[in-house]
Structures are given as structure tokens and as C-alpha cells.
Design an enzyme around this catalytic site. Structure first.
Site, PDB file in Angstrom:
ATOM      1  N   GLU A  42       1.309   9.457  32.244  1.00  0.00           N
ATOM      2  CA  GLU A  42       1.418   9.899  30.843  1.00  0.00           C
ATOM      3  C   GLU A  42       2.697  10.702  30.607  1.00  0.00           C
ATOM      4  OE1 GLU A  42      -0.299   9.223  28.084  1.00  0.00           O
ATOM      5  OE2 GLU A  42      -1.405   7.775  29.275  1.00  0.00           O
ATOM      6  N   CYS A 201       1.277  -3.990  16.857  1.00  0.00           N
ATOM      7  CA  CYS A 201       1.609  -3.159  15.695  1.00  0.00           C
ATOM      8  C   CYS A 201       2.963  -2.490  15.945  1.00  0.00           C
ATOM      9  CB  CYS A 201       0.508  -2.131  15.457  1.00  0.00           C
ATOM     10  SG  CYS A 201       0.563  -1.432  13.801  1.00  0.00           S
ATOM     11  N   CYS A 208       0.799  -9.017  12.674  1.00  0.00           N
ATOM     12  CA  CYS A 208      -0.499  -8.823  12.024  1.00  0.00           C
ATOM     13  C   CYS A 208      -1.444 -10.025  12.180  1.00  0.00           C
ATOM     14  CB  CYS A 208      -0.306  -8.467  10.551  1.00  0.00           C
ATOM     15  SG  CYS A 208       0.619  -6.938  10.340  1.00  0.00           S
ATOM     16  N   CYS A 217      -7.364  -3.730   7.656  1.00  0.00           N
ATOM     17  CA  CYS A 217      -6.128  -2.930   7.634  1.00  0.00           C
ATOM     18  C   CYS A 217      -5.563  -2.863   6.213  1.00  0.00           C
ATOM     19  CB  CYS A 217      -5.097  -3.531   8.578  1.00  0.00           C
ATOM     20  SG  CYS A 217      -3.528  -2.645   8.546  1.00  0.00           S
TER      21      CYS A 217
HETATM   22  S1  SF4 Z   1      -2.903  -5.623  10.735  1.00  0.00           S
HETATM   23 FE1  SF4 Z   1      -2.493  -3.445  10.471  1.00  0.00          FE
HETATM   24  S2  SF4 Z   1      -3.006  -2.486  12.420  1.00  0.00           S
HETATM   25 FE2  SF4 Z   1      -2.836  -4.688  12.762  1.00  0.00          FE
HETATM   26  S3  SF4 Z   1      -0.730  -5.038  13.439  1.00  0.00           S
HETATM   27 FE3  SF4 Z   1      -0.763  -5.326  11.226  1.00  0.00          FE
HETATM   28  S4  SF4 Z   1      -0.272  -3.327  10.390  1.00  0.00           S
HETATM   29 FE4  SF4 Z   1      -0.841  -2.992  12.522  1.00  0.00          FE
END
Ligand code: SF4
Length: 360
Positions: A42, A201, A208, A217
Site C-alpha cells: 500500500e 473507470c 463504461c 451509475c
Molecule cells: S459506468 Fe460509472 S462507475 Fe462504471 S466505468 Fe463508467 S463512470 Fe465509472
């Protein structure tokens, strides 16, 4: 006949089951609940890419298989092994933290985020990562990747450079934590957030269509994931001019000094650093130089090409004076001549290491 209505999985449940099949499961610091290994990874992963960390992580574990061995190591050895990974305060804190684990906790890492946070270099998110990975504590992590995922998922528009807004995001993150089967769910959930932020993301062009939570989302629904997170206050950058003395002797050894414990390149070995050309030249007596070179005129200085080194908050503009000497330069700090085989294992700032490798 009554119909059985299946409950919609929560955000946490979706993330946990996605991580099992699509997350990263083979990194060397995964599949362990050893807090020493998790903590080490970490700290190394803060502001550093996984691919860079892999080699350093293996090297550290080979030298220091336990926290006791890390605590007992000389600081120079720790800094030397860290050399090239940058953000050297992490290495100093790492060493201090290992020593504190030995003296304050009898060599055993504490098991709660709250206690972990009392150790040097362990902030709230790192403490939560260690506590959730190793002890399944129900605590929220919040590194850069996680902030991006969560602010997008909720289309959280508040400016994160305002501390109250960041506090509110933590509260929302805590409320979204898994609530069942914590022993297995917590480590996997923390990993899922990190993995989603690192693989799908992404800051630019998030993937997405492959995301397990795209259905809920809000940023995706708005068509503007890249607008989040919102952070208006930019880091104020400054710049500084440094003059570096590259002094060599006849044997080809280089003069290096240990930097003070605070400030630029703290506790690392470096060429002597001055704030101006005059200060650098004053630190060497011309009389001495004339003797060394057996010349009656001023010694020959070679001015190497100036280079810029970029730190988080600061640009360093470095001028380098190269000079041959037979005796130690008259600088206030303690220094010594180092042969090539010896300086290579020291903890050196990356630009100084490059400079020496390219000019000796
Ligand atoms: S849908 Fe939303 S959480 Fe998923 S990759 Fe796209 S922006 Fe990120």
C-alpha cells in the site's frame, strides 16, 4: 400463486461478485492477510504504478522478509533500496513505522484502522486498506481511484478541494460498505473499488460498457463521467534554482553528502547543493584548487547542461559544475568520496543518479 421477488443486488454486492471474476487476483501482495506485506504494498502503491512497484516489492521482501528485519536495517540501506521509487518521505516513514510496530506493538501490526493510523506514514485510507484486507474491518478506503469511481457513480458534484465535501464523500462511502459476510466481502470489496478505478473507470475514456455498475451509475446516465471528481483548487507550483557541485578525484570517485532530514531530497545522498553559483564557488577555495591543478590561474570549471526535475509542487532547475579535486571540498555538510561500485547502492535522488550514470 405468489411470485418470489429477487432483491436487486446492492452496489457493494455487485462490486464483490465482479471482483471475483473480473478483478485483479494475482498481484504478489494479494491472497495474503499478512499486514506487513499488505502495508508494504500500500505504501509503495501511493502515487506509483503497479508495474513499477512489482520489482521494488520483491526486492524489499527479499531483504526484509519481516517487519522486525526492516526495523533493524540501517536507514541508508532502506533509502538505497527505495532509490528510484520517488516520494522519499514514504521510505523514511516506512522505516520509522516498522520501528514503531516493534517498540509500541511488540512486533505485531495493530488490527484496527484507528490504531493503524497512529503509525507514521499511515493515513486514513491506507489504514482502512490494511484493516479491511487483513482483518475484514468494515472501513472505507478512499484513494484517487476510489474517489473517481464513487464520485462518478453518485455524480457527486461537490468540490473535493473543500474538506467538508470530502468528509461527506467518506460518509457516503461508509454507508455503501458491504453489510453481510464481512469476513470475505470486505477484502474483496476494497479490492473491487481499486480494480474498477485502475482498469475500467479510468480518468480519461472510461470503459463504461464493460462496467458492472453502469446501470446505476449517475455519471454514465448523464453522459459525462469525465466531469468527476470535481476538484477546483490546483496545487500551487513553485520553482527553485539549484547549483550542484560534481567534484571528482583522480581515482574517479565522486564527492557525495547526506542531505538533512528535512527539505528537498531529505536523508538521501546527493552532490553538494548550493543556492547560487557564487555560493558554490565560495565553498571551494581557489587557493586549494590552484594547488590541486598546479596552475597559477583559475581552475577550469565545466558547466554541464542544465536540467529540470519536476517534483509534486516544485520544478527544480539544476545547474551542474564539474571540477577535479584532490581533496575534500570545503562544504558545511559531512561528505565522503565514493567509488562507482559504492555510490550505486546508495539512496540517491533519481536526477542525481541519472546525472552520475551519464557523466562518470
Ligand atoms: S459506468 Fe460509472 S462507475 Fe462504471 S466505468 Fe463508467 S463512470 Fe465509472
Amino acid at each position: 400463486m405468489s411470485k418470489v421477488v429477487k432483491a436487486t443486488p446492492t452496489f457493494a454486492e455487485t462490486m464483490v461478485s465482479w471482483q471475483k471474476t473480473h478483478g485483479r487476483n494475482h498481484l504478489p501482495w494479494q491472497n495474503t492477510q499478512d499486514p506487513y506485506r499488505v502495508w508494504l504494498s500500500e505504501i509503495m502503491l501511493q502515487q506509483t504504478q503497479v508495474t513499477t512497484v512489482l520489482g521494488y516489492y520483491a526486492k524489499f521482501l527479499a531483504h526484509f522478509p519481516t517487519v522486525a528485519e526492516l526495523a533493524a536495517a540501517p536507514q541508508d540501506q532502506v533509502m538505497g533500496l527505495w532509490s528510484g521509487l520517488g516520494y522519499y518521505s514514504r521510505a523514511r516513514n516506512l522505516h520509522q513505522c516498522a520501528q514503531d510496530v516493534m517498540t509500541r506493538f511488540g512486533g505485531v501490526f495493530p488490527q484496527t484502522a484507528q490504531e493503524l493510523m497512529t503509525l507514521p506514514g499511515i493515513g486514513r485510507s491506507t489504514a482502512a486498506a490494511v484493516a479491511s484486507f487483513c482483518f475484514s474491518e468494515r472501513v472505507a478506503i478512499m484513494d484517487g481511484n476510489v474517489k473517481r469511481v464513487l464520485t462518478r457513480f453518485w455524480a457527486y458534484e461537490a468540490d473535493l478541494s473543500v474538506s467538508q465535501n470530502e468528509k461527506t464523500l467518506w460518509e457516503k462511502a461508509e454507508a455503501a460498505l458491504p453489510s453481510r459476510q464481512l469476513k470475505t466481502a470486505m477484502p474483496r470489496y476494497s479490492q473491487a473499488l481499486m480494480d474498477l478505478g485502475a482498469t475500467l473507470c479510468l480518468p480519461r475514456k472510461p470503459n463504461c460498457p464493460s462496467c458492472p455498475v453502469r446501470g446505476e451509475c449517475k455519471a454514465y446516465a448523464l453522459g459525462s463521467p469525465e466531469k468527476f471528481p470535481v476538484k477546483t483548487r490546483k496545487l500551487k507550483r513553485s520553482s527553485e534554482v539549484l547549483w550542484l557541485l560534481l567534484a571528482l578525484n583522480k581515482k574517479g570517485e565522486v564527492w557525495l553528502e547526506k542531505r538533512p532530514a528535512t527539505g528537498i531530497w531529505a536523508s538521501l545522498y546527493s552532490l553538494p547543493v548550493f543556492e547560487s553559483e557564487e555560493a558554490l564557488k565560495k565553498a571551494l577555495s581557489f587557493k586549494e584548487l590552484k594547488k590541486t591543478r598546479k596552475l597559477s590561474e583559475e581552475p577550469e570549471w565545466t558547466l554541464l547542461p542544465t536540467f529540470k526535475h519536476v517534483l509534486t509542487h516544485k520544478d527544480l532547475h539544476c545547474h551542474v559544475m564539474k571540477v577535479m579535486l584532490n581533496q575534500a571540498p570545503q562544504t558545511p555538510a559531512q561528505g565522503a568520496w565514493w567509488a562507482q561500485n559504492d555510490w550505486k547502492v546508495l539512496g540517491l535522488p533519481t536526477p542525481i543518479r541519472h546525472l552520475l550514470s551519464n557523466s562518470l
